[in-house]
Design an enzyme around this catalytic site. Structure first.
Site, short mmCIF file in Angstrom:
data_model
loop_
_atom_site.label_atom_id
_atom_site.label_comp_id
_atom_site.label_asym_id
_atom_site.label_seq_id
_atom_site.Cartn_x
_atom_site.Cartn_y
_atom_site.Cartn_z
N LYS A 1 0.84 -1.20 0.00
CA LYS A 1 0.00 0.00 0.00
C LYS A 1 0.88 1.26 0.00
CE LYS A 1 -3.80 -2.57 1.93
NZ LYS A 1 -4.52 -3.08 3.08
N GLN B 1 -4.99 -2.06 9.33
CA GLN B 1 -4.87 -3.36 8.68
C GLN B 1 -5.59 -4.42 9.53
OE1 GLN B 1 -3.42 -3.82 5.58
NE2 GLN B 1 -4.24 -5.90 5.72
N ASP C 1 -11.29 2.69 3.82
CA ASP C 1 -11.74 1.31 3.64
C ASP C 1 -13.27 1.24 3.57
OD1 ASP C 1 -9.76 -0.53 3.26
OD2 ASP C 1 -9.36 -0.85 5.40
#
Ligand code: NAD
Length: 291
Positions: free
Chosen positions: A59, A103, A126
């Protein structure tokens, strides 16, 4: 047509992902040239899961390539839920950060839902907070989860018409299946959500012009689930003794499908591309609304 190798078009997720990333890089440059700030993504990783470390490193690489800044917070596996939530809130308050990515999954002693609830919805790249899930379910603009957003991008790229199509999604997780229901409805598909209690799964799937599998069971769906000419999108990423496998039996489904994604190299690479797009979108939205 049986046995004549009437093979489907393979949808190349790597190619589409790099196109999206290039497009985002161009838009980042344009945003900055127009007086905008450089978008910045903050990632938070708790513990030492090797796969999670690889995902986070990728990422950051993608951020660099897109001209997006990034900062990383790495916390030991024994970090308490309270300390993690405190950090996530501090990042939310930090005016220099546009996107927050925690994460997942966190170590077992941490409740992921409580951590997600601490994310500032305007930085929720997200798309997992209740605010963004609610906006999506209500058909209003917000930050959309990256993997289902990537599925839509692949459908568009493959030339699959969504409006009026019969779409069947197998799997109803908050991460993939549920948001995809809203995204496909928003594009005027006729949407069926199938799941572990669905009766006659094969019959339901065979109605689909667009079949999406997001289950987590390797090779669950095959030719008998696919309507002739359908577009088949395989979200599944399952580690097996034979390597990474999707939820679709590719060799079987490809004989019937019109277009199909491989695993790996299908939906997988799209998630990171859509994360870049979301980080830019969050930066633009924050710039448009002064504190
Ligand atoms: P999940 O376990 O949260 O949800 C699975 C869903 O599948 C559930 O809704 C369940 O009802 C349904 N299901 C389970 N068994 C079934 C069966 N036999 N028949 C029909 N439905 C069944 O999973 P998830 O987080 O949505 O992930 C699904 C898959 O997608 C996994 O393989 C995961 O690794 C993969 N995934 C990939 C990406 C990516 O490409 N970047 C992102 C997220 C998830």
């Amino acid at each position: 047509m049986e046995g004549q190798g009437l093979s489907a078009k393979i949808i190349d997720g790597k190619q589409v992902s790099s196109e999206v990333r290039e497009r985002v890089a161009g838009e980042v440059a344009e945003f900055i040239a127009g007086g905008g700030h450089r978008p910045v993504l903050a990632t938070v990783l708790v513990g030492d899961d090797p796969a999670s470390h690889v995902y986070v490193a990728n990422k950051h690489k993608a951020c660099d390539a897109a001209g997006i800044g990034s900062v990383h917070h790495e916390l030991p596996s024994e970090t308490s839920e309270t300390d993690l939530i405190t950090l996530v809130r501090a990042i939310g308050d930090d005016d220099g950060i546009d996107g927050i990515l925690v994460q997942l999954p966190p170590p077992d002693h941490i409740d992921a839902d409580r951590v997600i609830a601490a994310i500032d919805p305007t930085k929720d790249v997200d798309g997992l907070t209740a605010t963004n899930a609610g906006l999506l379910a209500g058909g209003r603009p917000g930050l959309v989860p990256c993997t289902p957003a990537g599925v839509i991008e692949l459908l568009d790229h493959s030339g699959t018409g969504i409006e009026g199509a019969e779409a069947v999604i197998v799997g109803r997780s908050n991460l993939v299946g549920r948001p995809l229901i809203s995204l496909l409805l928003g594009r005027n598909a006729t949407v069926t959500a199938a799941h572990s209690r669905t009766r006659d799964l094969a019959g339901v799937c065979r109605r689909a012009d667009i079949l999406v599998a997001a289950v987590g069971v390797p090779g669950l769906l095959g030719a008998e689930h696919v309507k002739q000419g359908a577009t088949v999108i395989d979200v599944g990423i399952n580690r097996t003794d034979d390597g990474l496998r999707g939820d679709i039996n590719f060799d079987s489904a490809i004989e019937v499908a019109g277009a199909i994604t491989p695993v790996p190299g299908g939906v997988g690479p799209m998630t990171i591309a859509m994360l870049m797009a979301n980080t830019l979108a969050a930066a633009k939205a924050r710039a448009a609304v002064p504190n």
